[in-house]
Design a protein around this motif. Sequence first.
Motif, PDB file in Angstrom:
ATOM      1  N   VAL A 100     -47.112   2.720  28.989  1.00 12.36           N
ATOM      2  CA  VAL A 100     -47.961   1.958  29.919  1.00 12.36           C
ATOM      3  C   VAL A 100     -48.240   2.698  31.228  1.00 12.36           C
ATOM      4  N   ARG A 101     -47.853   3.988  31.276  1.00  7.46           N
ATOM      5  CA  ARG A 101     -48.116   4.734  32.511  1.00  7.46           C
ATOM      6  C   ARG A 101     -49.617   4.883  32.761  1.00  7.46           C
ATOM      7  N   HIS A 102     -49.984   4.893  34.043  1.00  6.37           N
ATOM      8  CA  HIS A 102     -51.375   5.111  34.462  1.00  6.37           C
ATOM      9  C   HIS A 102     -52.325   4.082  33.852  1.00  6.37           C
ATOM     10  N   MET A 103     -51.819   2.947  33.484  1.00  5.27           N
ATOM     11  CA  MET A 103     -52.607   2.000  32.704  1.00  5.27           C
ATOM     12  C   MET A 103     -53.279   0.966  33.605  1.00  5.27           C
ATOM     13  N   GLY A 104     -52.797   0.809  34.812  1.00  7.02           N
ATOM     14  CA  GLY A 104     -53.270  -0.285  35.664  1.00  7.02           C
ATOM     15  C   GLY A 104     -52.446  -1.529  35.354  1.00  7.02           C
ATOM     16  N   LEU A 105     -52.222  -2.349  36.385  1.00  5.37           N
ATOM     17  CA  LEU A 105     -51.303  -3.483  36.220  1.00  5.37           C
ATOM     18  C   LEU A 105     -51.847  -4.561  35.287  1.00  5.37           C
TER      19      LEU A 105
END
Lengths: 249, 249
Positions: free
Chosen positions: B224-229
Amino acid sequence: MIDKDSLTHHISQQFNAELEDVRSHLLAMGGLVEKQVNDAVTALIDADSGLAQQVREIDDQINQMERNIDEECVRILARRQPAASDLRLIISISKSVIDLERIGDESSKIARRAIQLCEEGVSPRGYVEVRHIGDQVRRMVQESLDAFARFDADLALSVAQYDKTIDREYKTALRELVTYMMEDPRAISRVLNIIWALRSLERIGDHARNIAELVIYLVRGTDVRHMGLARMQEEVKGTANKGGDTPAN
Amino acid sequence: MIDKDSLTHHISQQFNAELEDVRSHLLAMGGLVEKQVNDAVTALIDADSGLAQQVREIDDQINQMERNIDEECVRILARRQPAASDLRLIISISKSVIDLERIGDESSKIARRAIQLCEEGVSPRGYVEVRHIGDQVRRMVQESLDAFARFDADLALSVAQYDKTIDREYKTALRELVTYMMEDPRAISRVLNIIWALRSLERIGDHARNIAELVIYLVRGTDVRHMGLARMQEEVKGTANKGGDTPAN
């Protein structure tokens, strides 16, 4: 001790190809990251907000490269169950991408400072230091990647040693800029942007050092982190065959 | 989806014990790192240079813990060739230790600022913000580790979300301190020490968020990195069984 030839010793051609692929993807990511460092520094010094914007946009590509390389590493670990130097290669790659991604982040932060400085007008001080330290850390990044590409522990050692020089120059530059802020408090905000950029460069040097330490781990099988430069040098120069082709355990 | 019970499903009792050991070593390292954050902030605010010195000395222990846990992970990868959720556990642990070690580094840097501030005399501003942001990031570290201990993706999500609050408060505090420096240029050097400490705290928040993202990867199998909250929340809340017990590839 491992070298490029040891990548081609597998009975499975497919496994060889996977190891070679992930390694070349790391080096391609490294090449782009190195360009980002250079472009971010140039954008700051030339007050080129277009170039700074471009650096910020390319950061997404770097994040995507990190994800892809990570997935390749997990796939190889799950399917090929690498051992010895192959396992060290995968571990070194999966840690190096973290440092490369953070170097990308710091470049993006420098680009943000460049955009702010463009908006606020030119700051007369600190650019010489940014250019000078910027050139040096860009070379550190480049050499840490060359060391990775060539399995060159000696070059990696020299990168790690060079980090001390960066830290010293960073501190000197910082002291000068603080003095300058005291003399001209109206410039505080602008000078702080230069200070943040220098700090990012100093951190990029730290990340290049981390990659260099991973190269030494890869080639020599020894974890040299937190070891001190004197002992690290002994590990690289003095005990060339220690560790050999076994994993570091 | 994995939980603590899935750690006890191996035919090899020895493998179970090794996985449980490395996980508990990570949590023990986390407990010490959390204490370091707390002590560093207390040392700064109470001008307690003895406590600050202690934080700096304990940092060596944390570095040693990182090395030991890394060695355990390499040994398990080489001998046990873990797959699926076991592999994700080892990957999450070997990445989380990097973040924990850096949280330790930042705590040590805050302690160094505390020592400098003790030598230079008391700085009248910025302590409220340090205490406030310090309490919050310490809790982020604690909760990211609780999430790891309990395989709790929801708690991990809330840690990742909270990082936005820290970033906002950090920026507000920074603006106030810059204004203060402009009003009283003689305080620049002291206020800069407070700013560096706040910046370290902001970075500790980033590292806690990284650990939280690794927990989500561990439990849900999704990077979920760099995915946006918003998308991260969908991954955690909406697709509870996606990814399941297979590696993320």
